[in-house]
Design an enzyme around this catalytic site. Structure first.
Site, PDB file in Angstrom:
ATOM      1  N   ARG A   1    -134.911 106.536   3.864  1.00  0.00           N
ATOM      2  CA  ARG A   1    -135.291 107.398   4.986  1.00  0.00           C
ATOM      3  C   ARG A   1    -134.070 107.612   5.874  1.00  0.00           C
ATOM      4  O   ARG A   1    -133.576 106.671   6.485  1.00  0.00           O
ATOM      5  CB  ARG A   1    -136.411 106.699   5.771  1.00  0.00           C
ATOM      6  CG  ARG A   1    -137.141 107.594   6.737  1.00  0.00           C
ATOM      7  CD  ARG A   1    -138.034 106.755   7.635  1.00  0.00           C
ATOM      8  NE  ARG A   1    -137.253 106.054   8.635  1.00  0.00           N
ATOM      9  CZ  ARG A   1    -137.568 104.878   9.175  1.00  0.00           C
ATOM     10  NH1 ARG A   1    -138.646 104.253   8.802  1.00  0.00           N
ATOM     11  NH2 ARG A   1    -136.792 104.335  10.079  1.00  0.00           N
TER      12      ARG A   1
ATOM     13  N   HIS B   1    -138.188 106.813  11.901  1.00  0.00           N
ATOM     14  CA  HIS B   1    -139.531 106.960  11.310  1.00  0.00           C
ATOM     15  C   HIS B   1    -140.169 108.288  11.720  1.00  0.00           C
ATOM     16  O   HIS B   1    -140.743 109.001  10.907  1.00  0.00           O
ATOM     17  CB  HIS B   1    -140.423 105.791  11.753  1.00  0.00           C
ATOM     18  CG  HIS B   1    -141.847 105.939  11.340  1.00  0.00           C
ATOM     19  ND1 HIS B   1    -142.268 105.741  10.040  1.00  0.00           N
ATOM     20  CD2 HIS B   1    -142.960 106.315  12.036  1.00  0.00           C
ATOM     21  CE1 HIS B   1    -143.574 105.968   9.967  1.00  0.00           C
ATOM     22  NE2 HIS B   1    -144.008 106.319  11.153  1.00  0.00           N
TER      23      HIS B   1
ATOM     24  N   TYR C   1    -133.645  98.439  14.772  1.00  0.00           N
ATOM     25  CA  TYR C   1    -133.958  97.586  13.613  1.00  0.00           C
ATOM     26  C   TYR C   1    -133.073  97.826  12.382  1.00  0.00           C
ATOM     27  O   TYR C   1    -133.275  97.199  11.357  1.00  0.00           O
ATOM     28  CB  TYR C   1    -135.443  97.710  13.234  1.00  0.00           C
ATOM     29  CG  TYR C   1    -135.900  99.141  12.957  1.00  0.00           C
ATOM     30  CD1 TYR C   1    -135.678  99.740  11.720  1.00  0.00           C
ATOM     31  CD2 TYR C   1    -136.539  99.891  13.941  1.00  0.00           C
ATOM     32  CE1 TYR C   1    -136.080 101.028  11.470  1.00  0.00           C
ATOM     33  CE2 TYR C   1    -136.942 101.197  13.709  1.00  0.00           C
ATOM     34  CZ  TYR C   1    -136.713 101.757  12.470  1.00  0.00           C
ATOM     35  OH  TYR C   1    -137.103 103.052  12.223  1.00  0.00           O
TER      36      TYR C   1
HETATM   37  C1  LIG Z   1    -154.021 101.967   8.062  1.00  0.00           C
HETATM   38  C2  LIG Z   1    -152.864 102.302   8.947  1.00  0.00           C
HETATM   39  N1  LIG Z   1    -152.149 101.309   9.495  1.00  0.00           N
HETATM   40  C3  LIG Z   1    -151.086 101.594  10.276  1.00  0.00           C
HETATM   41  C4  LIG Z   1    -150.733 102.901  10.526  1.00  0.00           C
HETATM   42  C5  LIG Z   1    -149.527 103.226  11.397  1.00  0.00           C
HETATM   43  N2  LIG Z   1    -148.442 103.661  10.529  1.00  0.00           N
HETATM   44  C6  LIG Z   1    -148.189 104.973  10.318  1.00  0.00           C
HETATM   45  S1  LIG Z   1    -146.931 105.209   9.257  1.00  0.00           S
HETATM   46  C7  LIG Z   1    -146.684 103.552   9.060  1.00  0.00           C
HETATM   47  C8  LIG Z   1    -145.604 103.032   8.170  1.00  0.00           C
HETATM   48  C9  LIG Z   1    -145.849 103.327   6.743  1.00  0.00           C
HETATM   49  O1  LIG Z   1    -144.709 102.952   5.994  1.00  0.00           O
HETATM   50  P1  LIG Z   1    -144.535 103.412   4.508  1.00  0.00           P
HETATM   51  O2  LIG Z   1    -145.838 103.336   3.811  1.00  0.00           O
HETATM   52  O3  LIG Z   1    -143.417 102.671   3.914  1.00  0.00           O
HETATM   53  O4  LIG Z   1    -144.213 104.968   4.647  1.00  0.00           O
HETATM   54  P2  LIG Z   1    -142.924 105.642   5.305  1.00  0.00           P
HETATM   55  O5  LIG Z   1    -143.327 106.028   6.693  1.00  0.00           O
HETATM   56  O6  LIG Z   1    -141.826 104.660   5.265  1.00  0.00           O
HETATM   57  O7  LIG Z   1    -142.660 106.832   4.478  1.00  0.00           O
HETATM   58  C10 LIG Z   1    -147.589 102.833   9.837  1.00  0.00           C
HETATM   59  C11 LIG Z   1    -147.620 101.367   9.915  1.00  0.00           C
HETATM   60  C12 LIG Z   1    -151.532 103.907   9.941  1.00  0.00           C
HETATM   61  N3  LIG Z   1    -151.255 105.199  10.102  1.00  0.00           N
HETATM   62  N4  LIG Z   1    -152.579 103.573   9.150  1.00  0.00           N
END
Ligand SMILES: Cc1ncc(C[n+]2csc(CCOP(=O)(O)OP(=O)(O)O)c2C)c(N)n1
Ligand SMILES: [Mg+2]
Length: 331
Positions: free
Chosen positions: A248, A252, A261
């Site tokens: 990425r 975020h 971080y």
């Molecule tokens: C069930 C749930 N828990 C927490 C969140 C908050 N949240 C949104 S994106 C994210 C990180 C997800 O990381 P990853 O799956 O690695 O995807 P990336 O954003 O890195 O593409 C979190 C914790 C959410 N949307 N849904």
């Protein structure tokens, strides 16, 4: 990348050029959205930057006139390849009434467009996976020759929906392809703190399906694996789990500050492997992309994005009364 690799995969020069164009459009659209956000014009951005090769490589291996997709919020490259336009996406960024995803109700990145068979996404991560499995069950029950394709982040692969969906797909041998876009972070949590196993794809064996870890910076490698997975699915051989290793390149989201971080050197290092650079080099080495074509392509994309921005900025918001639409059966 070896010369002419695309030809051995059955891809023409025009097709790989089109792949690159889609990757470039996704990147430039995303960059414009960050500018608009920082200028206070759009409220939120969640970025595809660094993941375009995986997204576009995968989408080109699918049948965008037949297959169903259940993408996740970063998949600008996938939805563009499935027929969503820069204008559609800008309307979503500006939250205007004409936004095809939700009429301006949802945050950007919650894709959904019936005419292009893009399933509406929901905010809790991984909920799209059981939805895609359900679509694949329908294909099997109705003996239709389409597959469903879903994506998620590696952090999201630790949600229960991942296990439930993939186990069901494995038991019933459903035509569904799951691609995990492993970009090394789940917001601030690095991959080492998310996964006990080295690769997400290692989990495939427990769901009775093949699993592959591929270089997500290489659109041709991703294309090859998704294409083969689609062929197996269509022949009734069931699901596949693919993990694309990406990075990425942005924070975020526009609400995150990644300096808290990770080191900026790590990001700079990853930029050296940016697929927009490596894939354009491959195309130039093969004399498919020339400086002239590249200049023209950039110019055309800029016009498309400018027009989309102007249109969306000037478009109307939804009427206040419409907020209750689709909430109650009848007002
Ligand atoms: C069930 C749930 N828990 C927490 C969140 C908050 N949240 C949104 S994106 C994210 C990180 C997800 O990381 P990853 O799956 O690695 O995807 P990336 O954003 O890195 O593409 C979190 C914790 C959410 N949307 N849904
Ligand atoms: Mg991630």
């Amino acid at each position: 990348m070896a010369e002419d690799r695309h030809k051995s995969l059955g891809l023409t020069d025009e097709q790989v050029l089109d792949m690159y164009k889609t990757m470039l459009l996704a990147r430039k659209l995303d960059e414009r959205m960050w500018l608009l956000n920082r200028a206070g014009k759009i409220p939120f951005v969640i970025s595809c930057q660094g993941q375009e090769a995986a997204q576009v490589g995968a989408a080109f291996a699918l049948d965008n006139a037949k297959d169903y997709i259940a993408p996740y919020y970063r998949d600008l490259g996938i939805v563009l390849a499935f027929g969503m336009t820069a204008k559609d996406l800008m309307l979503s960024g500006f939250a205007k009434a004409e936004d095809p995803n939700s009429g301006g109700r949802q945050m950007p990145g919650h894709f959904g467009q019936k005419k292009n068979r893009i399933l509406t996404g929901s905010s809790p991560v991984t909920t799209q996976l059981p939805h895609a499995v359900g679509v694949a069950l329908a294909a099997k029950m109705e003996k239709k020759d389409f597959v469903s394709f879903t994506t998620l982040g590696e952090g999201s692969s630790n949600q229960g929906d991942f296990h439930e969906g993939l186990n069901f797909a494995g038991v019933h041998k459903l035509p569904v392809i799951t691609m995990v876009e492993n970009n090394k972070y789940a917001i601030s949590v690095p991959v080492e703190k998310q996964l006990a196993s080295e690769n997400v794809a290692d989990r495939a064996i427990s769901y009775g399906m093949p699993g592959f870890t591929v270089d997500g910076n290489d659109p041709l490698a991703v294309y090859e694996h998704v294409k083969a997975a689609r062929e197996r699915a269509i022949k009734g051989e069931g699901p596949t789990l693919i993990e694309a290793i990406t990075y990425r390149l942005t924070a975020h989201s526009s609400d995150d500050d990644d300096r808290h971080y990770r080191e900026s050197e790590e990001v700079e290092e990853a930029r050296k492997k940016d697929s927009l650079i490596t894939f354009s080099k491959y195309l130039k080495d093969n004399r498919i992309l020339t400086d002239e074509i590249e200049l023209e392509m950039n110019k055309n994309i800029d016009v498309t994005i400018n027009e989309a921005t102007d249109y969306a900025e000037n478009a109307a918001y939804a009427d206040a009364e419409s907020a209750l639409k689709f909430v109650y059966e009848e007002m």
